[in-house]
Design a protein around this motif. Structure first.
Motif, short mmCIF file in Angstrom:
data_model
loop_
_atom_site.label_atom_id
_atom_site.label_comp_id
_atom_site.label_asym_id
_atom_site.label_seq_id
_atom_site.Cartn_x
_atom_site.Cartn_y
_atom_site.Cartn_z
N MET A 1 0.83 -1.20 0.00
CA MET A 1 0.00 0.00 0.00
C MET A 1 0.87 1.25 0.00
O MET A 1 1.82 1.32 0.75
CB MET A 1 -0.89 0.03 1.26
CG MET A 1 -2.06 -0.93 1.23
SD MET A 1 -3.10 -0.67 2.67
CE MET A 1 -4.45 -1.79 2.30
N ASN A 3 -0.57 3.88 0.98
CA ASN A 3 -1.15 4.43 2.21
C ASN A 3 -1.22 3.30 3.25
O ASN A 3 -0.32 2.48 3.30
CB ASN A 3 -2.51 5.06 1.91
CG ASN A 3 -2.38 6.23 0.92
OD1 ASN A 3 -1.61 6.16 -0.04
ND2 ASN A 3 -3.08 7.30 1.18
N THR A 194 -9.63 6.33 -3.32
CA THR A 194 -8.59 5.32 -3.19
C THR A 194 -8.93 4.14 -4.08
O THR A 194 -10.11 3.87 -4.33
CB THR A 194 -8.42 4.84 -1.73
OG1 THR A 194 -7.40 3.83 -1.69
CG2 THR A 194 -9.70 4.25 -1.18
N ASN A 232 -3.61 0.97 -3.44
CA ASN A 232 -3.37 0.18 -2.23
C ASN A 232 -3.54 -1.32 -2.44
O ASN A 232 -4.64 -1.81 -2.70
CB ASN A 232 -4.29 0.69 -1.12
CG ASN A 232 -3.92 2.11 -0.74
OD1 ASN A 232 -2.78 2.38 -0.41
ND2 ASN A 232 -4.87 3.03 -0.88
N GLY A 416 0.03 -2.09 5.08
CA GLY A 416 0.34 -0.66 5.22
C GLY A 416 1.78 -0.40 5.59
O GLY A 416 2.11 0.69 6.06
#
Ligand code: MGD
Ligand code: MGD
Ligand code: SF4
Ligand code: SF4
Ligand code: SF4
Ligand code: SF4
Ligand code: SF4
Ligand code: MO
Lengths: 805, 267, 305
Positions: A1, A3, A194, A232, A416
């Motif tokens: 990801m 993010n 996203t 992501n 993440g």
């Protein structure tokens, strides 16, 4: 990801493609629900099947497997045609203005530089026009130059009209336009979208480009680097992200440094051919200029005192593989009888596939097979699987009992990029040993053999540093410390990879983890969380900088310089990433020099790791094209509507063909239905076949069959059916449902069948079944071919036939 | 949930089916905490449900109702493929408790309905009474079993295992008053988003005086296998009619007998 | 009585064979006690023999009831007494819930057991001595109280089924009456069977058959009421698989009606009750009736589960 999980709550619109988070990432899925519940975000799920994710999505689109490039391409086209892109961002933060070489071309599905014979591209023409004086790329900030990336892109995607998208994906035109209108809004600075994906995109011969097409859309909308935005990837196993970071795949060294290639004699040869090149005067090219420091520090971590300036820090110790050594290649070699043995740790080749029957053949060609696992697997048992003639198996199989992840401490790195330290929960059972102890033990014995017996080039073995309290039993804490690296002069732990050196005075086992384990302690153990949001999440954006540690340098959103405009103000004041407060960057850990004024005439461009300093809409980083293009899966019921003559990926590597084995691909005449394979919430691949409570939740293998198709075949839920491909078959029960259904593709009516992957001939279900799961391996069906870049198998799109039995 | 659990308060569940993703974590968490083995594994070929029912081994059961139209684009929104984690409702007027002859079923200090295993003698009257098919017999113990609302955990100040495991907060645990407010807010939001079929079940007295474990449903109660409010009636409603019928019969029968046996003068 | 749409989402209590036979013997026990009492109340001296037979039936039949109930509890049978005593730690007390037929029923069974036992002993001794043991007046008084309990024992099992949320059971008010009527009818048939070749009791035979006729008529009316009520509730369909059992019940019912009609003819044509004499058909009829009583209960119990 780019993010992280919690950040999804910041999105206004969530596109889910090639992922089923409600089933495959149920805990992470809470953040999708928070976005929906707390800020009224919309969720659009495109999937061949209506899944438990679709069940709570605002919009579900039945898409044909393998066609997402067309979907994203269509959205790119819509955004470009209607000028809905984020203008300031596209101009300044992407390479839209870069001028591409005049000899770059794209005709009838082929980019310039294609060689039929080698089935590969010479990518020379996929690069920029350069200014002879500076050597930098030429740019046209008006974006009008016909050879500007922007104009080339506009033409490239002009073919992706709603009608074309519909004919490729099967999504009706008006449904697609509904989506396009929603997505079109997301180019506004105060909106952010996203895109979430997983292996529904990667498991294709076009996997790399499927993902890139989404990333390109996000750059056009100015959503890269922003909270609530990004591209992501939901990762797999609890620590697959950590595996990748530490170079589990063959083509990289730790920290995504390229694997050295034959002919690279010195570090400089290597860096010259591997590191990104600065192509704009304002680009920092941070990765490029530090490449040599990262490599050298890694070599020092590995070879310690034996790595000296005189021997170019033992660069010659590092292997320089001449040929691909990816997953399928390994079994291809075994099939050719070119492999003696294989060690499988923490996965079961026989189930993973693709083309399990061929993979099991490969295993039976080995002299020996070592399975390191806590439980019996389809690999440790393959020689006595139902229907296997033991005498036909020459392989000697060793089972080395290992501890399960729950029986050891160490870190899990989540999607993440958070490296979270965990404690040992259970003491090791029985004779189980930790994997790293087994490997250390084997290594010590190999070393001893070299000592006594000598052998070719012993230096890399002899010189390898193992400075642990007990070299045969290193602790994960010692290893984590080593990975962080230290300053050899002071003996102190390194605090940042920015301070790594190429003179041999610093070490780093994996430069992207430098800063995770300081003299003050192991930051991955930190637990400053929601118990005290004021201290731990001052911005309210959910960064939680005091929770564990996130690479790089505890940054929570990558490329976050792009979350602020040229003046350093947040695009959307309500969702700041980092902002310039006049003297420094505040918010997340900046992906930029902390005190570099954005108004400074020499201020760097935002994407500091790229040679360009900006996001790449056009890239020569892929072997199959600078712009994502839709190609049909290798097994497809239709010819590519865009360019029938070059229907499938022209560069996908065809193992059987290359090895002179008979062709194992089926045609639509024999195998009329599209199949895709996937997971169910209730099981974790193959391992949970050992967990009775979970087996009760999904006790038997089944296939999901579209209601309409089932009717024509007189199949009812619970009936036994046979699904067969050119390669093999499964015999399981039918689950008939309207969640799957017919679609019109290239003017033809096609059906898709769903095949969960979880069953095999090992575990509770198999033991309790008369067939012992003989025909339960989903991968008996899948094709032995993969993505041209990563060689990830095409698990998600293949042709099958369906019969009632 | 950070609520501090006190005796004397009413606790329960607000189960919001609109955000349930059918992951069954609640089912498994319940089994793990309460050490239930579960029943023998069988493939039911009924959507993704292989648990089938609430019983002595399943105190949580995730129901799946497929109403997904066979079309290329659908708004899921929790209305097309219904998923609902079913459980004992801990009724304020509990049918099971009403009929239990041994007093095994009690209301706890948390205002939940609890079967005392050391008192129950397995007569199964509660099973015939529970309108939600919640209770099951355990042949090993010879006693009736159902959700305890994690009585033991509540006494230890812990929230129930199922609620803790639920990733989407479809199962919300807490003081009833708070849950009811949360539910009203959620319902309003859904209605404002045009999801008009969303409705609360058991939040007010219309169903068994109110359910401590109440639900937000995305379709009619019957669709989920729940009696609609007018049909939610206590077993005792039938005492009067039943006994009246019996008394009437008794009277007529006695008269009949007396006539049949009356003295007669005979030769 | 509220009629509810056929919405039942309950699970079956799995009240099967033990319960079936408990319901059967409860009917016989209560029924025969009532018949014995009625014979003593309105019959003349020549009915005493038959009355004693009735009490001799009631005793053992009553004894079977708690045994069957306890057996039905399975491994926790040892806790049968929890029905009477609430052993909840902290508030141990006697259990009595007037709104729970099962709770009321166990107490009734206990008290009725006492009456049935005394009357059994009395009947037994009197029979051996060939003369009343307890003075008749006292005995009658005692029997009347016992008979009231008997009526309850024979009927409450039906109410118990209704006081639930099960399909069929909770959809009708007729079960209490139905079980009572068929219990009485079954008891009458059993008495007839046992006295059929006892000269000293032959006088009562026809009269007992006649009573059985009345009981059966009542039963018939209640069967109809039963079907109407469950029809109204929409659970009629559940009885379909059990029609064969209903057929058996109806046959028994019809048999007793025919038999009764025969006797009433005989008597009204001036001929004494004693002409009834020893008749084979009594045996046949009695067996049919008793089977009917069992079948009826089975049909009702199983149709819900
Ligand atoms: N419960 C559970 N969770 C897991 C795992 C597990 O085994 N069980 N495994 C873990 C691992 S290792 C991984 S890699 C992840 C994978 O996570 P996911 O990628 O989410 O899992 P999949 O079910 O393989 O695929 C997701 C969806 O992609 C859809 N799909 C297939 N082809 C296409 C396509 O061409 N386009 C689009 N838009 N959709 C497509 C499938 O129908 C499926 O619903 O899950 C992880 N989480
Ligand atoms: N057709 C089809 N095929 C697929 C996929 C698909 O979507 N479709 N998905 C692919 C993907 S993304 C993946 S990740 C694979 C998953 O395939 P696998 O990784 O083989 O699946 P798992 O069952 O998770 O295997 C993990 C094994 O590791 C063991 N294990 C757990 N902890 C430890 C440990 O600490 N040490 C050691 N040595 N062993 C341990 C477990 O006991 C288990 O046997 O399947 C791939 N195959
Ligand atoms: S299994 Fe573990 S990693 Fe996967 S969703 Fe659940 S908690 Fe997260
Ligand atoms: S749901 Fe059933 S078991 Fe639970 S309290 Fe209500 S009546 Fe009793
Ligand atoms: S089974 Fe136990 S709990 Fe249920 S009614 Fe009988 S005694 Fe009460
Ligand atoms: S409250 Fe406890 S017992 Fe009840 S369902 Fe949840 S976990 Fe199970
Ligand atoms: S855990 Fe929550 S989301 Fe999962 S099935 Fe249960 S209620 Fe639904
Ligand atoms: Mo994976």
């Amino acid at each position: 990801m780019t993010n992280h999980w919690r950040d999804i709550k910041n999105a206004d619109l969530i596109l889910i493609n090639g992922a089923n988070p409600a089933e495959a990432h149920p805990v992470g899925f809470q953040w999708f629900m928070r976005a929906k519940l707390d800020r009224g975000a919309k969720i659009i799920h495109a999937d061949p099947r209506f899944t438990r994710t679709s069940a709570v999505a605002d919009m579900y689109l039945r898409i044909r497997t393998g066609s997402d490039v067309a979907y994203f391409g269509g959205l790119i086209n819509y955004v470009l045609q209607n000028n809905l892109f984020h203008d300031e961002y596209v101009r300044n933060y992407t390479n839209a203005s870069f001028l591409v070489r005049k000899d770059y071309a794209f005709n009838d599905g082929l980019f310039s530089g294609y060689s039929q014979s080698s089935r590969s591209y010479n990518i020379a023409s996929w690069s920029y026009q350069t200014d002879p004086s500076t050597g930098f790329a030429m740019r046209d900030m008006t974006l009008q130059d016909p050879s500007s990336v922007f104009q080339l892109m506009k033409t490239h995607y002009s073919r992706y009209t709603p009608e074309m998208v519909s004919s490729i994906t099967g999504i009706p035109v008006n449904d697609f336009t509904k989506v396009a209108q929603l997505v079109g809004q997301m180019g506004k600075p105060d909106k952010v979208m996203t895109i979430v994906y997983a292996v529904g995109l990667t498991h294709h011969t076009t996997g790399g480009q499927l993902i890139r097409s989404g990333a390109v859309l996000q750059l056009l909308l100015g959503n890269m680097g922003r909270p609530g935005g990004g591209m992501n990837a939901e990762r797999g196993h609890a620590n697959i992200q950590g595996n990748t970071d530490h170079a589990i795949s063959w083509e990289i060294l730790p920290g995504y440094l390229k694997i050295p290639a034959p002919g690279q004699v010195t570090r400089d040869d290597y860096v010259a051919q591997s590191a990104p090149k600065k192509s704009d005067q304002h680009s920092w090219n941070f990765f490029g200029i530090n490449y040599k420091k990262f490599l050298t520090s890694t070599l020092k971590a590995w070879y310690g005192a034996a790595a000296t300036a005189d021997n170019d820090f033992a660069f010659n110790f590092v292997p320089k593989p001449a040929s691909n050594a990816s997953w399928m290649t390994i079994y291809d070699q075994a099939l050719k009888g070119k492999m003696q043995g294989l060690i499988l740790s923490g996965m079961t080749a026989a189930s993973i596939g693709p083309d399990s029957n061929q993979v099991r053949q490969a295993l039976s060609n080995l002299k020996w097979l070592v399975v390191m696992d806590a439980l019996p697997t389809t690999s440790s048992e393959f020689w006595q699987a139902p229907g296997v003639e033991k005498s036909q198996v020459q392989t000697e199989v060793f089972m080395i009992p290992t501890t399960h992840w729950i029986e050891k401490d160490g870190s899990f790195v989540n999607s993440g990029r958070w490296s979270q330290w965990k404690d040992q929960v259970l003491p090791p059972q029985g004779q189980a040993r930790h994997d790293h102890w087994i490997l250390a033990d084997i290594f010590q014995r190999v070393k001893a053999l070299y000592k006594s017996g000598g052998g070719k080039f012993p230096d890399p073995i002899m010189a390898l540093t193992l400075d642990y309290a007990d070299p045969a039993k290193p602790t994960l804490d010692e290893i984590a410390k080593e990975i962080n690296g230290k300053d050899l002069a002071t003996g102190k732990q390194m605090t940042s990879f920015a301070n790594l050196k190429d003179d041999g005075t610093t070490t780093a086992g994996d430069w992207i983890y430098t800063g995770s384990y300081l003299d003050t302690g192991n930051l991955m153990k930190r637990r400053g969380g929601i118990s005290d949001p004021k201290t731990n999440d001052p911005t309210g954006m959910g960064f939680y900088a005091n929770w564990a540690w996130s690479w790089p340098l505890n940054r929570r959103v990558m490329y976050n310089r792009a979350s602020a405009d040229l003046d350093g103000k947040a695009w959307d004041a309500t969702r700041p990433g980092i902002t310039w407060n006049g003297s420094k960057w505040v918010g997340d850990v900046p992906d930029y020099p902390a005190t570099l004024d954005p108004h400074d005439p020499n201020a760097y461009l935002p994407f500091i790791m790229n040679g360009e300093g900006v996001g790449r809409l056009f890239s020569n980083g892929m072997v199959d094209g600078p712009f994502p293009e839709h190609y049909e899966p290798i097994e497809s019921p239709v010819q590519n509507p865009l360019h029938p003559t070059n229907s499938a990926s022209p560069v996908a590597f065809l193992y059987d063909k290359a090895a002179g084995r008979p062709d194992r691909f089926g045609t639509v005449s024999e195998f009329p239905y599209i199949a895709t394979s996937y997971r169910l919430t209730e099981h974790e691949h193959y391992v949970t076949q050992h967990v009775p409570l979970l087996v009760q939740l999904q006790p038997k293998p089944f296939v999901e069959i579209p209601y309409e198709l089932a009717n024509t075949k007189g199949i009812k839920s619970g009936d036994s059916v046979r699904v067969s491909s050119k390669r093999g078959k499964v015999e399981v029960q039918a689950l008939v449902t309207k969640r799957l259904g017919p679609m019109t593709v290239a003017g033809q009516k096609v059906y898709q069948i769903g095949i969960p992957i979880h069953w095999g001939y090992v575990g509770v279900s198999a033991d309790s079944d008369p067939s012992h799961g003989r025909y339960w391996l989903a991968n008996a069906l899948t094709p032995f071919v993969g993505d041209a870049n990563a060689r990830t198998p095409e698990f998600k799109a293949f042709l099958v036939n369906l019969e009632k039995i | 949930m950070a609520t501090q659990i006190k005796a004397g308060e009413s606790y329960g569940f607000f189960t919001d089916t609109s955000v349930c993703i059918g992951c069954k974590a609640c089912e498994v968490a319940c089994k793990e905490w309460n050490q239930l083995q579960g029943n023998e594994a069988t493939f039911l070929a009924d959507s993704f449900d292989n648990t089938g029912q609430l019983d002595a081994q399943n105190w949580r059961h995730v129901k799946f109702v497929e109403h997904v139209p066979d079309q290329s684009a659908t708004a899921g929104n929790g209305t097309a493929w219904l998923m609902m984690s079913d459980v004992c409702k801990h009724c304020n007027q509990a049918s099971c408790m009403e009929v239990c002859p041994t007093g095994a079923i009690i209301r706890t200090e948390f205002n939940t309905v609890f079967i005392q295993q050391d008192v129950c003698n397995g007569c199964r009257n509660c099973i015939s009474a529970c309108p939600y098919g919640v209770i099951g017999m355990n042949p090993q113990t010879g006693t009736a079993h159902k959700c305890t609302l994690c009585y033991d955990r509540l006494q230890g100040g812990l929230e129930p295992a199922c609620a803790k495991a639920c990733p989407t907060q479809s199962i919300q645990f807490g003081p009833l008053s708070e849950l009811q407010q949360a539910a009203d807010v959620r319902l309003a939001t859904l209605h404002s988003q045009g999801v008009t079929q969303a409705q609360l079940y058991g939040r007010d007295e219309t169903v068994y005086g109110g359910l401590n474990a109440f639900f937000l449903l995305m379709d009619t109660p019957e669709t989920y296998g729940l009696p609609s409010a007018p049909n939610a009636k206590l077993p005792s409603r039938n005492n009067l009619g039943g006994y009246a019928g019996a008394v009437l019969t008794a009277a007529l029968a006695v008269v009949g007998g007396l006539i049949a046996f009356r003295r007669r003068v005979t030769g | 009585m509220i009629y509810l749409a056929a919405e039942h989402f309950v699970r079956a209590p799995e009240w099967l064979w033990y319960i079936l036979f408990y319901f059967f013997f409860a009917g016989i026990a209560g029924g025969s006690y009532v018949i014995g009492t009625l014979l003593r109340l309105s019959g003349d001296a020549r009915d005493e023999a038959a009355a004693r037979v009735a009490f001799l039936i009631a005793g053992p039949a009553t004894l079977l009831c708690p045994l069957l109930l306890t057996a039905d509890l399975g491994v926790s049978w040892i806790r049968f007494w929890h029905m009477l005593v609430n052993v909840t730690p902290g508030d141990t007390s006697l259990n009595f819930k007037y709104w729970s037929p099962m709770s009321v029923g166990v107490w009734a069974l206990l008290v009725f057991g006492f009456f049935a036992f005394i009357s059994f002993v009395d009947a037994w001794i009197s029979q051996r001595r060939g003369a009343p043991f307890v003075p008749l007046l006292l005995n009658r008084a005692f029997n009347v109280v016992g008979a009231v309990l008997g009526l309850f024992i024979a009927s409450y099992t039906g109410v118990l089924l209704s006081v639930s949320n099960q399909p069929v059971w909770s959809d009708t008010w007729a079960l209490g009456g139905l079980f009572l009527a068929s219990g009485l009818s079954g008891a009458a048939a059993l008495v007839a069977w046992l006295i059929r070749n006892r000269p000293e009791a032959s006088f009562s035979l026809g009269r007992v058959h006649q009573a059985d006729g009345y009981f059966s008529a009542l039963e018939l009316a209640l069967v109809i009421a039963f079907f109407i009520t469950i029809g109204a509730a929409g659970t009629l369909a559940r009885e379909v698989p059990w029609l064969p059992l209903w057929a058996i019940a109806i046959v028994g019912l019809a048999a007793s009606l025919v038999e009764a009609r025969g006797h009433m003819r005989a008597m009204t044509s001036g001929s004494s009750g004693s002409v009834a004499g020893i008749r084979v058909d009594t045996l046949v009829v009695s067996v049919l009736v008793l089977l009917g009583v069992l079948a009826l209960r089975a049909a009702v119990i199983f149709s819900a589960q």
